[in-house]
Design a protein around this motif. Sequence first.
Motif: not given
Length: 124
Positions: A55-62, A91-93, A98-99
């Motif tokens: 029920n949410f968007i997982a934190p994948p690639q922005p 920032l998204l890229y 690499d976080k």
Amino acid sequence: MKVLKISYPTSLSEISNKENDNIDVFVELEDGYSITVVVSTPLNLLDQMNRDNINFIAPPQPEIIVKSLTEENIALAIEEYAREDAFWLKLLYVASLDKDAIDLGRIHRYLFEIQRMDNELTGE
């Protein structure tokens, strides 16, 4: 920041449902950087949640979200993300690659300082 060129590895004409899909987009900026972003639609995000039974968007690639995958919508969104030295685009890229490139320690220091100022204002 001026966007010099927007291109697609997959032609937009190959997308059958422009309101329910996503696409990789290559962006060339005036400062010489080339950035790849994913542009998605809200319906595509909903389909992803349904497929994954969450029920949410997982934190994948922005991703950059547009109502439909048209050249105009994509260009307008990318130009908005490219404002102010393309901060959000870059920032998204970087975060997608690499976080660890993001200085989380510095973020924690800012959050601590904000919390301290809030506590002073509220008397806590």
